[in-house]
Design a protein around this motif. Structure first.
Motif, PDB file in Angstrom:
ATOM      1  N   LEU A 142       0.825  -1.208   0.000  1.00  0.00           N
ATOM      2  CA  LEU A 142       0.000   0.000   0.000  1.00  0.00           C
ATOM      3  C   LEU A 142       0.861   1.260   0.000  1.00  0.00           C
ATOM      4  O   LEU A 142       0.503   2.266  -0.639  1.00  0.00           O
ATOM      5  CB  LEU A 142      -0.929  -0.005   1.219  1.00  0.00           C
ATOM      6  N   LEU A 143       1.996   1.211   0.692  1.00  0.00           N
ATOM      7  CA  LEU A 143       2.912   2.348   0.666  1.00  0.00           C
ATOM      8  C   LEU A 143       3.462   2.576  -0.739  1.00  0.00           C
ATOM      9  O   LEU A 143       3.554   3.714  -1.213  1.00  0.00           O
ATOM     10  CB  LEU A 143       4.065   2.114   1.652  1.00  0.00           C
ATOM     11  N   CYS A 144       3.815   1.494  -1.410  1.00  0.00           N
ATOM     12  CA  CYS A 144       4.337   1.618  -2.781  1.00  0.00           C
ATOM     13  C   CYS A 144       3.256   2.114  -3.735  1.00  0.00           C
ATOM     14  O   CYS A 144       3.539   2.896  -4.651  1.00  0.00           O
ATOM     15  CB  CYS A 144       4.892   0.275  -3.246  1.00  0.00           C
ATOM     16  N   GLY A 167       9.014  13.562  -9.722  1.00  0.00           N
ATOM     17  CA  GLY A 167       7.810  12.738  -9.767  1.00  0.00           C
ATOM     18  C   GLY A 167       8.071  11.381 -10.385  1.00  0.00           C
ATOM     19  O   GLY A 167       7.589  10.350  -9.899  1.00  0.00           O
ATOM     20  N   ARG A 168       8.856  11.371 -11.456  1.00  0.00           N
ATOM     21  CA  ARG A 168       9.201  10.100 -12.085  1.00  0.00           C
ATOM     22  C   ARG A 168      10.048   9.230 -11.145  1.00  0.00           C
ATOM     23  O   ARG A 168       9.897   8.002 -11.114  1.00  0.00           O
ATOM     24  CB  ARG A 168       9.985  10.363 -13.378  1.00  0.00           C
ATOM     25  N   PHE A 169      10.924   9.858 -10.377  1.00  0.00           N
ATOM     26  CA  PHE A 169      11.757   9.133  -9.428  1.00  0.00           C
ATOM     27  C   PHE A 169      10.888   8.466  -8.360  1.00  0.00           C
ATOM     28  O   PHE A 169      11.066   7.288  -8.028  1.00  0.00           O
ATOM     29  CB  PHE A 169      12.758  10.085  -8.787  1.00  0.00           C
ATOM     30  N   ILE A 170       9.933   9.224  -7.824  1.00  0.00           N
ATOM     31  CA  ILE A 170       9.033   8.668  -6.803  1.00  0.00           C
ATOM     32  C   ILE A 170       8.153   7.573  -7.393  1.00  0.00           C
ATOM     33  O   ILE A 170       7.901   6.536  -6.760  1.00  0.00           O
ATOM     34  CB  ILE A 170       8.174   9.800  -6.194  1.00  0.00           C
ATOM     35  N   THR A 171       7.688   7.786  -8.619  1.00  0.00           N
ATOM     36  CA  THR A 171       6.895   6.754  -9.290  1.00  0.00           C
ATOM     37  C   THR A 171       7.698   5.479  -9.452  1.00  0.00           C
ATOM     38  O   THR A 171       7.184   4.365  -9.299  1.00  0.00           O
ATOM     39  CB  THR A 171       6.423   7.243 -10.667  1.00  0.00           C
ATOM     40  N   ILE A 178       6.079  -2.243  -6.079  1.00  0.00           N
ATOM     41  CA  ILE A 178       4.857  -3.005  -6.368  1.00  0.00           C
ATOM     42  C   ILE A 178       5.197  -4.345  -7.005  1.00  0.00           C
ATOM     43  O   ILE A 178       4.699  -5.396  -6.594  1.00  0.00           O
ATOM     44  CB  ILE A 178       3.929  -2.192  -7.289  1.00  0.00           C
ATOM     45  N   SER A 179       6.061  -4.311  -8.029  1.00  0.00           N
ATOM     46  CA  SER A 179       6.399  -5.560  -8.709  1.00  0.00           C
ATOM     47  C   SER A 179       7.161  -6.511  -7.786  1.00  0.00           C
ATOM     48  O   SER A 179       6.923  -7.722  -7.779  1.00  0.00           O
ATOM     49  CB  SER A 179       7.218  -5.263  -9.972  1.00  0.00           C
ATOM     50  N   THR A 180       8.066  -5.956  -6.985  1.00  0.00           N
ATOM     51  CA  THR A 180       8.840  -6.788  -6.061  1.00  0.00           C
ATOM     52  C   THR A 180       7.950  -7.438  -5.012  1.00  0.00           C
ATOM     53  O   THR A 180       7.990  -8.650  -4.786  1.00  0.00           O
ATOM     54  CB  THR A 180       9.904  -5.935  -5.358  1.00  0.00           C
ATOM     55  N   LEU A 181       7.144  -6.631  -4.355  1.00  0.00           N
ATOM     56  CA  LEU A 181       6.319  -7.140  -3.268  1.00  0.00           C
ATOM     57  C   LEU A 181       5.215  -8.060  -3.771  1.00  0.00           C
ATOM     58  O   LEU A 181       4.795  -8.981  -3.067  1.00  0.00           O
ATOM     59  CB  LEU A 181       5.724  -5.966  -2.490  1.00  0.00           C
TER      60      LEU A 181
END
Length: 580
Positions: A142-144, A167-171, A178-181
Motif C-alpha cells: 500500500l505504501l508503494c 515525480g518520475r523518481f518517486i513513481t 509493487i512488482s517486487t512485493l
C-alpha cells in the motif's frame, strides 16, 4: 480474463510455495539472521534430489494455495495490474519525450525523464523484501501504491523539468516496489509447482505493459495531452491497492505478516541502514554510468572512470558488510555458499547481460545497416513478444506437470546460445521473414530461463529463506542488465569509431571531406540518410562491424551462463505451501 484466471486456479500441481517472479528485475529479501551464521546450512543444499527422491511421495495437504481461490483471484488481478503498470510506466514516455521537453523547454535534459524512473526502480527494489519482512507485505504494498499515485500526480501537474523528474523518481520507487512485493506475496500464497505457471502469466502482463507503453502514451497525448498519460494511471493504481487492502490476508505464521510483538521503533531498529545505503549508492552509480556513459559522460573521461570505481567499491563494501557486519543483512550474501543459489544467480547474470545486449543492438543494426524506420523496427519485435510470453507460460506448465526443472534449464540456456550465435551470420541481405523471428529464439530462452532458474533457486533452500535467495538473484539480474548494456555500448562505439576513421579515410576524395563525414557519422546514425554517396558504403560496413562486435560479446557471455546451468542441482518441487 475471469475464465482464464479461474482455469489457472483449478490446476492441480504437486509442489510448495515458490516465488512469483516478475521480469521487471524486482528484488526481495527476507533476512534470516540464523542462516547468516549457520555454516552447516550454507555448506549444504536444502531439498536437493538424492537417490531416494524419486520414491518419495509428496503429500498434498492442501490445493497448493494458502488462501481461498476467490481471494487469490483478486490478489492475482492486483498483481497482474501492478506488473502491467510497472512495465508500462517504464516505456510510456518514450514517445512523449519530444512533446514534454518542448512544452517544458528542457530538450537538452529530456533523457532524465525516462532515466529517473528506471534509476529509482532498479536501485530501491532490493530493499523492499526486507522491509516487508519487518513491517508486513500489505502495508508495504500500500505504501508503494501511494508512492506510485503521488509520483504520477506530480508528473501530471509539473510545470518545469525538476518536479517532473522528481515525480518520475518517486513513481519508480513505487513501481519497483509493487512488482517486487507482488512477487514475494505470491510466493507466500502459491506452491512451487503451481508457481511457475502463475509467474508465466505475470510475465505476459509485464510484456504487454512494456510493449504497449509507447503506443498508449502517444495515443493519449495526441487526444488529451501528455499530462493525462499520468492522470489515467492514478485510478488504476487505486484499484490495485483496493484489491490488496480488501483481499490480502496472509495465513497465520507467514513471514509476510512482518515482525510480530514489536512496536514501530523496534521494527525501525531492525533495518540494515548501512547495507541499504551502500547498496543503493553503488547501484545508483552503476545505473548512472550505464545511462550516461558515452553520451553525457564520455567513456574515457575521469568522471566516468571515477563513477565506476566508486560504485564498485561501494558494492564491495556492501558485500563485506552483509557478510561480516550486519546482523540482519538486507541481502544475505552468505547464501551464495549454496551451489544452486550461486550458479542460478550467475546464469541470470550472464544471461541478462547477453540478452540485453542483443535486444538493444539488433534493432540498431536493423535501422542503420538495413535502413528500417522506427515503425518497421517496432513491428519486428511483435513476434518476439508473443513467442516469449508463450514460452514463459509453457515453462511453468512443464514444471507443474513434471515437478522437474533441470532439463528445462539446460534447454533454455542452449536456446540463448543458439539465438546469439545465429547473429554472427547476420548479413545485409537477410530475408524479411528472418528479421521478424531472429529475436524470438534468444527471447524465448531468456523468458523461460527467468522462470526456471528462479524456481531452482527457491527450491534449493528452506521455505523461510526463499525471499532472501530471490533477492540475491534479482541483484545479479539488475546489475547484469546494466553492465551488459554498458559493455556493449563501449564495444559498439569503439569498433564504430575505428572502422569509420579507417574506411572513410580510404574512400574520401580529400582529407577535409573525410574528417567532416567521420565527425557527423559518429554524432548520429541518422547521418547515414544524408551522407555523400561515396561515404555510404564505408559507413554501412562500419555499423555492420560495430553491431557484430556486440553480437560476438553477447554469445561469449551467454555461453558462460549456459555453463553455469550444468552446476545446478535438481531439487524437489512441493505441492503444498508449507513444503510438507
Amino acid at each position: 480474463m475471469t475464465g482464464e484466471t479461474d482455469s489457472l486456479l483449478d490446476l492441480k500441481p504437486a509442489i510448495s510455495p515458490t516465488y512469483f517472479n516478475d521480469p521487471s528485475t524486482a528484488s526481495a529479501g527476507v533476512i534470516a539472521n540464523e542462516l547468516a551464521h549457520d555454516r552447516d546450512f550454507v555448506e549444504t543444499t536444502y531439498g536437493a534430489i538424492d537417490e531416494d527422491l524419486e520414491s518419495q511421495e509428496d503429500i498434498d495437504d492442501s490445493d497448493g494455495f494458502a488462501v481461498s481461490k476467490d481471494k487469490l483471484f483478486y490478489i492475482c488481478c492486483s498483481v497482474y495490474l501492478g506488473s502491467y503498470l510497472s512495465a508500462l510506466d517504464a516505456t510510456v514516455v518514450t514517445t512523449l519525450l519530444p512533446v514534454i521537453s518542448s512544452d517544458l523547454g528542457a530538450l537538452e535534459k529530456s533523457s532524465w525523464i525516462a532515466t529517473s524512473y528506471l534509476l529509482s526502480c532498479a536501485t530501491f527494489q532490493p530493499l523492499f523484501g526486507k522491509l516487508s519482512d519487518i513491517f508486513g507485505r500489505k502495508p508495504m504494498i500500500l505504501l508503494c501504491d501511494t508512492c506510485f499515485v503521488v509520483g504520477c500526480y506530480m508528473c501530471a501537474t509539473s510545470t518545469s523539468l525538476i518536479p517532473l523528474v522528481l515525480g518520475r523518481f518517486i513513481t519508480g520507487i513505487g513501481g519497483g516496489g509493487i512488482s517486487t512485493l507482488s512477487t514475494i506475496t505470491m510466493s507466500d500464497l502459491i506452491s512451487l509447482r503451481k508457481r511457475g505457471l502463475f509467474q508465466g502469466v505475470a510475465n505476459v502482463f509485464y510484456g504487454l505493459g512494456a510493449a504497449s507503453g509507447g503506443v498508449i502514451g502517444g495515443l493519449v497525448a495526441d487526444h488529451w495531452g501528455w499530462r493525462y498519460v499520468f492522470y489515467l494511471q492514478i485510478p488504476l493504481a487505486f484499484a490495485s491497492a483496493a484489491m490488496i487492502y480488501i483481499h490480502l490476508e496472509l495465513p497465520e505464521g507467514s513471514a509476510g505478516l512482518g515482525v510480530q510483538g514489536s512496536g514501530i521503533w523496534g521494527k525501525l531498529k531492525q533495518i540494515d541502514y548501512l547495507g541499504s545505503v551502500l547498496l543503493v549508492s553503488g547501484l545508483t552509480g552503476i545505473m548512472c554510468a550505464a545511462a550516461f556513459g558515452g553520451h553525457e559522460i564520455p567513456f574515457q573521461s575521469p568522471v566516468f572512470v571515477a563513477l565506476c570505481v566508486i560504485s564498485g567499491a561501494l558494492l564491495i563494501g556492501f558485500g563485506l558488510v552483509e557478510a561480516y557486519v550486519s546482523p540482519e543483512p538486507v541481502i544475505p550474501v552468505r547464501l551464495l555458499g549454496i551451489r544452486t543459489v550461486l550458479t542460478s544467480s550467475l546464469a541470470n547474470w550472464f544471461g541478462t547481460m547477453g540478452l540485453f545486449s542483443v535486444m538493444y543492438y539488433v534493432p540498431l543494426w536493423f535501422s542503420t545497416v538495413l535502413g528500417l524506420s522506427a515503425t518497421e523496427n517496432g513491428l519486428r519485435t511483435v513476434p518476439n513478444c508473443i513467442i516469449t510470453a508463450g514460452a514463459s507460460v509453457g515453462a511453468g506448465m512443464y514444471m507443474r506437470m513434471t515437478g522437474k526443472y533441470l532439463a528445462m534449464a539446460r534447454i533454455t540456456g542452449l536456446l540463448l546460445v543458439i539465438g546469439a550465435v545465429q547473429l554472427w551470420f547476420l548479413k545485409p541481405n537477410v530475408s524479411t521473414w528472418r528479421q521478424y523471428i531472429i529475436l524470438s529464439v534468444p527471447g524465448a530462452g531468456y523468458s523461460m530461463m527467468l522462470t526456471v532458474t528462479l524456481l531452482a533457486l527457491i527450491a534449493s533452500v528452506d521455505v523461510k529463506h526463499q525471499a532472501s535467495t530471490t533477492s540475491i538473484q534479482y541483484c545479479f539480474r539488475s546489475t547484469g542488465s546494466t553492465l551488459g548494456v554498458t559493455v556493449a555500448s563501449a564495444l559498439f562505439q569503439h569498433t564504430l569509431g575505428a572502422k569509420v576513421k579507417s574506411l572513410v579515410a580510404a574512400a574520401a576524395p580529400d582529407a577535409l571531406a573525410g574528417a567532416e563525414v567521420v565527425k557527423r557519422a559518429l554524432e548520429s546514425p541518422d547521418y547515414l540518410k544524408v551522407a555523400p554517396e561515396w561515404a555510404k558504403a564505408p559507413l554501412l560496413e562500419s555499423y555492420d562491424a560495430a553491431g557484430h562486435s556486440v553480437f560476438y560479446f553477447s554469445a561469449v557471455i551467454l555461453v558462460l551462463g549456459y555453463l553455469c546451468v550444468f552446476f545446478m542441482q535438481e531439487s524437489k518441487l512441493h505441492n503444498s505451501v508449507k513444503r510438507t
